[in-house]
Design an enzyme around this catalytic site. Structure first.
Site, PDB file in Angstrom:
ATOM      1  N   LYS A 136     -13.804   0.231  15.200  1.00  0.00           N
ATOM      2  CA  LYS A 136     -12.406  -0.330  15.483  1.00  0.00           C
ATOM      3  C   LYS A 136     -11.902  -0.291  16.946  1.00  0.00           C
ATOM      4  CE  LYS A 136     -10.971  -0.235  10.555  1.00  0.00           C
ATOM      5  NZ  LYS A 136     -10.148   0.325   9.566  1.00  0.00           N
ATOM      6  N   LYS A 160      10.316 -16.230 -10.189  1.00  0.00           N
ATOM      7  CA  LYS A 160       9.460 -15.444 -10.910  1.00  0.00           C
ATOM      8  C   LYS A 160       8.761 -16.044 -12.050  1.00  0.00           C
ATOM      9  CE  LYS A 160       9.755 -11.277 -13.508  1.00  0.00           C
ATOM     10  NZ  LYS A 160      10.544 -10.255 -14.593  1.00  0.00           N
ATOM     11  N   ASP A 183      -4.031  -6.514   4.747  1.00  0.00           N
ATOM     12  CA  ASP A 183      -4.945  -7.314   5.229  1.00  0.00           C
ATOM     13  C   ASP A 183      -5.019  -8.822   4.598  1.00  0.00           C
ATOM     14  OD1 ASP A 183      -6.473  -5.548   7.281  1.00  0.00           O
ATOM     15  OD2 ASP A 183      -6.981  -4.442   5.320  1.00  0.00           O
ATOM     16  N   LYS A 236     -11.272  -3.677  18.658  1.00  0.00           N
ATOM     17  CA  LYS A 236      -9.849  -3.962  19.010  1.00  0.00           C
ATOM     18  C   LYS A 236      -9.434  -3.786  20.386  1.00  0.00           C
ATOM     19  CE  LYS A 236      -8.729  -3.416  13.987  1.00  0.00           C
ATOM     20  NZ  LYS A 236      -7.796  -3.700  13.152  1.00  0.00           N
ATOM     21  N   ASN A 256       1.078  -1.098  -0.149  1.00  0.00           N
ATOM     22  CA  ASN A 256      -0.132  -0.055   0.031  1.00  0.00           C
ATOM     23  C   ASN A 256       0.900   1.310   0.032  1.00  0.00           C
ATOM     24  OD1 ASN A 256       0.506   0.906   2.940  1.00  0.00           O
ATOM     25  ND2 ASN A 256      -0.324  -1.198   3.227  1.00  0.00           N
TER      26      ASN A 256
END
Ligand code: PMT
Length: 399
Positions: A340, A291, A281, A344, A212
């Site tokens: 959250k 590869k 995630d 959590k 990300n």
């Protein structure tokens, strides 16, 4: 943006005779730009390498040289220079200066100033590697540490004398952080904190991965600020090109599974955990050893769920431990953050709007919505460095 920690602070810089003295001229210039009130004291040998005029021009103040420069120097200069100092920095500190200071000699203006002052003193040694390694220098360094002086270790590398080893003057970024620490409230003193930062990379094969946009800037700013405020800081970082913040212990990881392993290994011993990392995630179900040729790539990628590290930390949270999560959201910030926080078992969540280009991923600036058990608060839009400090203010209040 927040005012510099150096603004209005009286910083005395003692310069000794070393070729590295020219680097300190740059530091004086940086501090003056940040509105510090810099006074420079030069030893006789320092003046062989660089002129007092250089430091006078850069600091905007007279440079102090001799104890007995009648008519020019204040007759009580040896007492007065250090008396009002907020901090004294000796850089570059030679083996000779350290030897004299270790036995309490006061035979020139710099050593006398150091003995007569009660300000904190930071010492930056710089010398030939064999001189630095000499048992006498090592003994003097130990003595100086015992006396309460803060030693900023030199770096390793190629020296001006063409020898390689430990003895190069510390880099400005490091010295700047130690100076800032000496001028900051030590409200995290005695706390061991764990910060995570950056993205994780989930490999498909040796060439490709899923990841990300996290640059690590927010997490690194948090680690840097915690060190400054006196904490012992462990930074578990995903891949980033950012240098390790001075004074911080960094462990680099690649994948979410590696991050989980390092975080869980440290969690128990930490009083605060701040999870700014953007953990992937999911990971590809299959990791190819070689590869994959483009003609053989499947059109559909099968993914496997990564463990939620923060959720696990929330389940095993011990009493007194403060657990802070981040949430990267592009809509319904308050609602998603609250979900959250509860799911959590967090004490605080910092919800980060990732919709624009001035907050969230990669930006130098940020704006966080903070949600705790006692309510919500929107921090001002500011630099990530200032955001980190504001967040630590809230965490300190929870401790
Ligand atoms: O690195 P920068 O470029 O400076 O950008 C900063 C940032 C946007 C990455 C940062 O401010 C931020 O928002 N970090 C959290 C990103 C994220 O993963 O959010 P999330 O809503 O997916 O996760 C919520 C929390 O659970 C986070 O604390 C995350 O670390 C944690 N998590 C998520 C997934 C997972 N498998 N394990 C986790 O521990």
């Amino acid at each position: 943006m927040a005012q510099s920690v150096f603004a209005g602070k009286r910083i005395v810089i003692g310069v000794c005779g070393s070729i590295a003295a020219f680097k300190v001229a740059g530091w004086v210039s940086e501090l003056a730009k940040e509105e510090a009130l810099v006074s420079v004291v030069m030893t006789a040998s320092a003046r062989e390498f660089i002129t007092p005029l250089t430091f006078a021009a850069l600091s905007g103040n007279d440079v102090h040289t001799g104890m007995f420069d009648a008519g020019k120097e204040d007759v009580m200069a040896h007492i007065n220079i250090g008396r009002d100092a907020d901090v004294i920095l000796v850089a570059p500190a030679t083996a000779n200066l350290m030897a004299r200071l270790a036995i309490g000699m006061a035979d020139d203006l710099l050593t006398t100033t150091l003995l007569a002052s009660r300000a904190g003193v930071l010492i930056c040694p710089a010398m030939n590697p064999r001189m630095y390694d000499h048992p006498a220098t090592r003994r003097n360094l130990r003595t100086l540490k015992e006396l309460g002086y803060v030693i900023i270790d030199p770096e390793s590398g190629m020296m001006a004398c063409k020898e390689e080893g430990e003895g190069r003057l510390a880099e400005w970024d490091t010295v700047r952080e130690y100076l800032a620490k000496s001028l900051s409230a030590q409200d995290l003193q005695g706390q061991r904190v764990l910060v995570t930062a950056g993205p994780t990379r989930e490999p498909l094969d040796p060439a490709r991965f899923l990841s990300n946009r996290s640059s690590g800037k927010m997490g690194y700013a948090l680690a840097r600020a915690a060190f400054r405020r006196g904490a012992e800081v462990i930074l578990v970082s995903g891949p980033t090109t950012l240098p390790c913040p001075p004074g911080v212990t960094r462990e680099m990881v690649q994948t979410a599974l590696e991050m989980r392993e390092r975080v869980l290994a440290h969690a128990e011993g930490c009083s605060v955990i701040v999870k700014a990392a953007a953990v992937a995630d999911y990971r590809p179900e299959t990791l190819h050893e070689h590869k994959v040729k483009k003609e053989n790539i499947e059109k559909e990628l099968v993914l496997e769920k990564n463990p939620d590290i923060l959720f696990e930390l929330g389940k095993q949270k011990k009493s007194g431990q403060v657990l802070v999560g981040f949430a990267a959201e592009s809509k319904n910030l308050a609602e998603e953050g609250l979900k959250k926080l509860r799911k959590k078992n967090l004490d605080l969540i910092a919800v980060n709007d990732i919709g624009g280009d001035r907050t969230g991923f990669e930006a130098e600036t940020n704006q966080l919505l903070l949600i705790s058990r006692s309510g919500t608060e929107t921090l001002p839009f500011t630099s990530k460095a200032h955001t980190a400090d504001l967040l630590w203010d809230r965490i300190v209040a929870l401790l």
